[in-house]
Design a protein around this motif. Structure first.
Motif, PDB file in Angstrom:
ATOM      1  N   ALA B   1      65.158 -96.386  -3.873  1.00 57.01           N
ATOM      2  CA  ALA B   1      63.863 -96.569  -4.531  1.00 57.01           C
ATOM      3  C   ALA B   1      63.579 -98.060  -4.681  1.00 57.01           C
ATOM      4  CB  ALA B   1      63.868 -95.901  -5.899  1.00 57.01           C
ATOM      5  N   GLN B   2      62.307 -98.388  -4.633  1.00 56.86           N
ATOM      6  CA  GLN B   2      61.907 -99.787  -4.775  1.00 56.86           C
ATOM      7  C   GLN B   2      61.785-100.124  -6.254  1.00 56.86           C
ATOM      8  OE1 GLN B   2      58.263 -99.635  -2.631  1.00 56.86           O
ATOM      9  NE2 GLN B   2      59.221 -99.598  -0.625  1.00 56.86           N
ATOM     10  N   SER B   3      62.376-101.221  -6.648  1.00 51.27           N
ATOM     11  CA  SER B   3      62.319-101.598  -8.057  1.00 51.27           C
ATOM     12  C   SER B   3      62.612-103.067  -8.222  1.00 51.27           C
ATOM     13  CB  SER B   3      63.314-100.769  -8.883  1.00 51.27           C
ATOM     14  OG  SER B   3      64.636-101.077  -8.505  1.00 51.27           O
ATOM     15  N   VAL B   4      62.186-103.592  -9.355  1.00 60.04           N
ATOM     16  CA  VAL B   4      62.477-104.962  -9.740  1.00 60.04           C
ATOM     17  C   VAL B   4      63.033-104.926 -11.164  1.00 60.04           C
ATOM     18  CG1 VAL B   4      61.533-107.245 -10.174  1.00 60.04           C
ATOM     19  CG2 VAL B   4      60.660-105.876  -8.274  1.00 60.04           C
ATOM     20  N   THR B   5      64.125-105.623 -11.361  1.00 64.86           N
ATOM     21  CA  THR B   5      64.766-105.646 -12.675  1.00 64.86           C
ATOM     22  C   THR B   5      64.781-107.067 -13.217  1.00 64.86           C
ATOM     23  OG1 THR B   5      66.189-103.778 -12.102  1.00 64.86           O
ATOM     24  CG2 THR B   5      66.859-105.143 -13.975  1.00 64.86           C
ATOM     25  N   GLN B   6      64.240-107.224 -14.389  1.00 64.77           N
ATOM     26  CA  GLN B   6      64.356-108.477 -15.116  1.00 64.77           C
ATOM     27  C   GLN B   6      65.172-108.157 -16.365  1.00 64.77           C
ATOM     28  OE1 GLN B   6      59.782-109.405 -14.320  1.00 64.77           O
ATOM     29  NE2 GLN B   6      60.789-111.155 -15.277  1.00 64.77           N
ATOM     30  N   LEU B  21      65.553-117.691 -15.343  1.00 66.12           N
ATOM     31  CA  LEU B  21      65.111-116.318 -15.563  1.00 66.12           C
ATOM     32  C   LEU B  21      65.597-115.479 -14.392  1.00 66.12           C
ATOM     33  CD1 LEU B  21      61.436-116.876 -16.795  1.00 66.12           C
ATOM     34  CD2 LEU B  21      63.554-116.812 -18.121  1.00 66.12           C
ATOM     35  N   ARG B  22      66.226-114.373 -14.715  1.00 63.81           N
ATOM     36  CA  ARG B  22      66.847-113.563 -13.686  1.00 63.81           C
ATOM     37  C   ARG B  22      65.922-112.481 -13.143  1.00 63.81           C
ATOM     38  NH1 ARG B  22      72.144-111.313 -16.246  1.00 63.81           N
ATOM     39  NH2 ARG B  22      70.848-111.219 -18.118  1.00 63.81           N
ATOM     40  N   CYS B  23      66.082-112.210 -11.871  1.00 62.53           N
ATOM     41  CA  CYS B  23      65.307-111.159 -11.211  1.00 62.53           C
ATOM     42  C   CYS B  23      66.177-110.553 -10.117  1.00 62.53           C
ATOM     43  CB  CYS B  23      64.033-111.721 -10.601  1.00 62.53           C
ATOM     44  SG  CYS B  23      63.106-110.532  -9.587  1.00 62.53           S
ATOM     45  N   ASN B  24      66.347-109.257 -10.157  1.00 59.81           N
ATOM     46  CA  ASN B  24      67.030-108.521  -9.100  1.00 59.81           C
ATOM     47  C   ASN B  24      66.093-107.452  -8.558  1.00 59.81           C
ATOM     48  OD1 ASN B  24      69.434-109.301 -11.139  1.00 59.81           O
ATOM     49  ND2 ASN B  24      70.117-109.317  -9.018  1.00 59.81           N
ATOM     50  N   TYR B  25      66.203-107.190  -7.274  1.00 61.36           N
ATOM     51  CA  TYR B  25      65.271-106.242  -6.673  1.00 61.36           C
ATOM     52  C   TYR B  25      66.024-105.243  -5.813  1.00 61.36           C
ATOM     53  CZ  TYR B  25      65.940-108.833  -2.380  1.00 61.36           C
ATOM     54  OH  TYR B  25      66.506-109.432  -1.298  1.00 61.36           O
ATOM     55  N   ALA B  92      58.011-110.133  -8.933  1.00 60.13           N
ATOM     56  CA  ALA B  92      57.404-109.027  -8.188  1.00 60.13           C
ATOM     57  C   ALA B  92      57.881-109.057  -6.751  1.00 60.13           C
ATOM     58  CB  ALA B  92      55.876-109.114  -8.243  1.00 60.13           C
ATOM     59  N   VAL B  93      57.902-107.898  -6.147  1.00 57.97           N
ATOM     60  CA  VAL B  93      58.305-107.771  -4.742  1.00 57.97           C
ATOM     61  C   VAL B  93      57.222-107.028  -3.984  1.00 57.97           C
ATOM     62  CG1 VAL B  93      59.626-105.655  -5.197  1.00 57.97           C
ATOM     63  CG2 VAL B  93      60.125-107.005  -3.170  1.00 57.97           C
ATOM     64  N   GLY B  94      56.949-107.450  -2.779  1.00 59.09           N
ATOM     65  CA  GLY B  94      55.952-106.809  -1.944  1.00 59.09           C
ATOM     66  C   GLY B  94      56.488-106.638  -0.541  1.00 59.09           C
ATOM     67  N   PRO B  95      55.764-105.923   0.278  1.00 61.02           N
ATOM     68  CA  PRO B  95      56.250-105.635   1.621  1.00 61.02           C
ATOM     69  C   PRO B  95      56.126-106.837   2.540  1.00 61.02           C
ATOM     70  CG  PRO B  95      54.073-104.737   1.342  1.00 61.02           C
ATOM     71  CD  PRO B  95      54.454-105.330   0.022  1.00 61.02           C
ATOM     72  N   GLY B  96      57.187-107.191   3.174  1.00 64.86           N
ATOM     73  CA  GLY B  96      57.145-108.272   4.122  1.00 64.86           C
ATOM     74  C   GLY B  96      56.678-107.774   5.469  1.00 64.86           C
ATOM     75  N   THR B 103      51.632 -99.688   2.353  1.00 61.04           N
ATOM     76  CA  THR B 103      52.538-100.048   1.262  1.00 61.04           C
ATOM     77  C   THR B 103      52.324-101.489   0.858  1.00 61.04           C
ATOM     78  OG1 THR B 103      54.232-100.595   2.868  1.00 61.04           O
ATOM     79  CG2 THR B 103      54.250 -98.359   1.960  1.00 61.04           C
ATOM     80  N   ASN B 104      51.094-101.870   0.609  1.00 60.87           N
ATOM     81  CA  ASN B 104      50.834-103.261   0.297  1.00 60.87           C
ATOM     82  C   ASN B 104      50.956-103.600  -1.169  1.00 60.87           C
ATOM     83  OD1 ASN B 104      49.957-104.657   2.840  1.00 60.87           O
ATOM     84  ND2 ASN B 104      48.673-102.847   2.913  1.00 60.87           N
ATOM     85  N   LYS B 105      51.306-102.660  -1.999  1.00 59.39           N
ATOM     86  CA  LYS B 105      51.294-102.934  -3.418  1.00 59.39           C
ATOM     87  C   LYS B 105      52.477-103.771  -3.834  1.00 59.39           C
ATOM     88  CE  LYS B 105      53.724 -98.708  -4.829  1.00 59.39           C
ATOM     89  NZ  LYS B 105      53.602 -97.478  -5.662  1.00 59.39           N
ATOM     90  N   LEU B 106      52.273-104.524  -4.881  1.00 62.40           N
ATOM     91  CA  LEU B 106      53.338-105.280  -5.505  1.00 62.40           C
ATOM     92  C   LEU B 106      54.037-104.405  -6.534  1.00 62.40           C
ATOM     93  CD1 LEU B 106      51.869-108.822  -6.257  1.00 62.40           C
ATOM     94  CD2 LEU B 106      53.521-108.199  -4.507  1.00 62.40           C
ATOM     95  N   ILE B 107      55.342-104.542  -6.596  1.00 61.27           N
ATOM     96  CA  ILE B 107      56.118-103.866  -7.628  1.00 61.27           C
ATOM     97  C   ILE B 107      56.592-104.933  -8.599  1.00 61.27           C
ATOM     98  CG2 ILE B 107      58.150-102.473  -8.122  1.00 61.27           C
ATOM     99  CD1 ILE B 107      57.862-101.419  -5.223  1.00 61.27           C
ATOM    100  N   PHE B 108      56.276-104.747  -9.874  1.00 62.38           N
ATOM    101  CA  PHE B 108      56.563-105.753 -10.866  1.00 62.38           C
ATOM    102  C   PHE B 108      57.775-105.381 -11.701  1.00 62.38           C
ATOM    103  CE2 PHE B 108      53.097-108.804 -10.901  1.00 62.38           C
ATOM    104  CZ  PHE B 108      52.154-108.177 -10.120  1.00 62.38           C
TER     105      PHE B 108
END
Lengths: 113, 118
Positions: B1-6, B21-25, B92-96, B103-108
């Motif tokens: 699943a697509q997700s972003v964790t702060q 500031l930490r960010c994992n995806y 946030a992560v988006g499709p490269g 699937t152009n949406k950003l996941i925050f």
């Protein structure tokens, strides 16, 4: 990057009424998006506004509640219909411009009383 | 699943101190990565983005972020924090490379609220 003008910036509305939010971009863009940010929460995509066709809604969002228009490549509206206090949020439009950058409007802070 | 964790909901630093500031995806394809800042009552402002190339990217307001593919991380840093940096920060992560697809949406991520002490 694109410059977005979003209005109104804020509004206080009575429950049961509707509010239309406008998003104007200073250049033509293919992709426009509408997000909701509930109090203390992150952003959730409501729908992708497609020019010349119906918007594509994310799970949990329906056209009857959030009708969207996209008459051309620089403009879109989001309507929040039959509002309840649970609709109190910040609503943001976003565009995907050249260079694959996402730009956001300044948001509409909606309070439903 | 697509997700972003702060993982840090709230951070307080002293003015002049360094910040990370930490960010994992979690993302199934090659991601584009973004950091945005939101001041109270405002919209989102893009701080920086990573698409490809040099894994250390420079942004506005003296921020930088480093993409570490092996750790699925994209941490935001600033060597000396100013009082005006107090805000909420979203990764946030988006499709490269999939623009024009479905699937152009950003996941925050859920955001990190930064407070700066004088």
């Amino acid at each position: 990057s694109a410059v977005i003008s979003q209005k109104p910036s804020r509004d206080i509305c009575q429950r049961g009424t509707s509010l239309t939010i406008q998003c104007q971009v200073d250049s033509q863009v293919t992709m426009m998006f509408w997000y909701r940010q509930q109090p203390g929460q992150s952003l959730t995509l409501i729908a992708t506004a497609n020019q010349g066709s119906e918007a594509t809604y994310e799970s949990g969002f329906v056209i009857d509640k959030f009708p969207i228009s996209r008459p051309n490549l620089t403009f879109s509206t989001l309507t929040v219909s039959n509002m309840s206090p649970e609709d109190s949020s910040i609503y943001l439009c976003s565009v995907l411009g050249e260079g694959s950058g996402y730009t956001f409007g300044s948001g509409t802070r909606l309070t439903v009383v | 699943a697509q997700s972003v964790t702060q993982p840090d909901i709230h951070i307080t630093v002293s003015e002049g101190a360094s910040l990370e500031l930490r960010c994992n995806y979690s993302y199934g394809a090659t991601p584009y990565l973004f950091w945005y800042v939101q001041s109270p009552g405002q919209g989102l402002q893009l701080l920086l983005k990573y698409f490809s190339g040099d894994t250390l990217v420079q942004g506005i307001k003296g921020f930088e972020a480093e993409f570490k593919r092996s750790q699925s991380s994209f941490n935001l840093r600033k060597p000396s924090v100013h009082w005006s940096d107090a805000a909420e920060y979203f990764c946030a992560v988006g499709p490269g490379g999939d623009y024009g697809g479905a699937t152009n949406k950003l996941i925050f991520g859920t955001g990190t609220l930064l407070a700066v002490q004088p």
